[in-house]
Design a protein around this motif. Structure first.
Motif, PDB file in Angstrom:
ATOM      1  N   ILE A   8       0.842  -1.177   0.000  1.00 19.26           N
ATOM      2  CA  ILE A   8       0.000   0.000   0.000  1.00 19.26           C
ATOM      3  C   ILE A   8       0.888   1.241   0.000  1.00 19.26           C
ATOM      4  O   ILE A   8       1.922   1.276   0.662  1.00 19.26           O
ATOM      5  CB  ILE A   8      -0.961  -0.013   1.205  1.00 19.26           C
ATOM      6  CG1 ILE A   8      -1.989   1.109   1.126  1.00 19.26           C
ATOM      7  CG2 ILE A   8      -0.194   0.016   2.531  1.00 19.26           C
ATOM      8  CD1 ILE A   8      -3.132   0.944   2.125  1.00 19.26           C
ATOM      9  N   THR A  24      -2.947   0.292  -3.942  1.00 16.32           N
ATOM     10  CA  THR A  24      -2.713  -1.016  -3.322  1.00 16.32           C
ATOM     11  C   THR A  24      -2.393  -2.050  -4.397  1.00 16.32           C
ATOM     12  O   THR A  24      -2.838  -1.922  -5.548  1.00 16.32           O
ATOM     13  CB  THR A  24      -3.936  -1.494  -2.524  1.00 16.32           C
ATOM     14  OG1 THR A  24      -5.081  -1.538  -3.391  1.00 16.32           O
ATOM     15  CG2 THR A  24      -4.237  -0.575  -1.350  1.00 16.32           C
ATOM     16  N   TYR A  49      -1.695  -6.481  -4.904  1.00 20.23           N
ATOM     17  CA  TYR A  49      -1.851  -7.785  -4.292  1.00 20.23           C
ATOM     18  C   TYR A  49      -1.215  -8.864  -5.157  1.00 20.23           C
ATOM     19  O   TYR A  49      -1.213  -8.779  -6.391  1.00 20.23           O
ATOM     20  CB  TYR A  49      -3.333  -8.126  -4.118  1.00 20.23           C
ATOM     21  CG  TYR A  49      -4.071  -7.192  -3.195  1.00 20.23           C
ATOM     22  CD1 TYR A  49      -4.732  -6.066  -3.693  1.00 20.23           C
ATOM     23  CD2 TYR A  49      -4.107  -7.426  -1.822  1.00 20.23           C
ATOM     24  CE1 TYR A  49      -5.404  -5.196  -2.852  1.00 20.23           C
ATOM     25  CE2 TYR A  49      -4.774  -6.563  -0.967  1.00 20.23           C
ATOM     26  CZ  TYR A  49      -5.419  -5.456  -1.490  1.00 20.23           C
ATOM     27  OH  TYR A  49      -6.081  -4.597  -0.647  1.00 20.23           O
ATOM     28  N   SER A  85      -4.761  -2.197   4.295  1.00 20.02           N
ATOM     29  CA  SER A  85      -5.187  -0.837   4.601  1.00 20.02           C
ATOM     30  C   SER A  85      -4.219  -0.256   5.620  1.00 20.02           C
ATOM     31  O   SER A  85      -3.403  -0.975   6.199  1.00 20.02           O
ATOM     32  CB  SER A  85      -6.617  -0.829   5.150  1.00 20.02           C
ATOM     33  OG  SER A  85      -6.711  -1.585   6.346  1.00 20.02           O
TER      34      SER A  85
END
Length: 122
Positions: free
Chosen positions: A51, A58, A60, A71
């Motif tokens: 992040i 963000t 992944y 977060s």
């Protein structure tokens, strides 16, 4: 100085959820991009999520996309990793890391926590 401490790991059944936290006791947390990595026994450390310092971007790994959410709360100097629908293959030590560059390469990160164990039983 950045000092990272992870928490929230544990033993959970497959299909369950965990929320990992990583707190920084320093004063520059909001200046850093934050990442989560994991390492299973006998395997290399792998990227999980990252992040940006604002929280506006963000990223992944494909292995957790759709099941995990990263977060951060800069007021609390803390980054979180919410993991849902956990699988036995998610079992690993999870590390948080701080760096000036946002990315999936562990070499981009300068500071690391000590790790927290996540074990998912089948």
């Amino acid at each position: 100085q950045v000092q990272l401490v992870e928490s929230g790991g544990g033993l959970v059944q497959a299909g369950g959820s965990l929320r990992l936290s990583c707190a920084d006791s320093g004063r520059t947390f909001s200046s850093y991009a934050m990442g989560w990595f994991r390492q299973a026994p006998g395997k290399e450390r792998e990227f999980v999520a990252a992040i940006s310092w604002t929280g506006g971007s963000t990223y992944y790994a494909d292995s957790v996309k759709g099941r995990s959410t990263i977060s951060r709360d800069n007021a609390k100097n803390t980054v979180y990793l919410q993991m849902n629908s956990l699988k036995p293959e998610d079992t690993a030590v999870y590390y948080c890391a701080a760096g000036l560059l946002l990315g999936s390469d562990f070499k981009s990160y300068d500071y690391w926590g000590q790790g927290t164990q996540v074990t998912v039983s089948s």
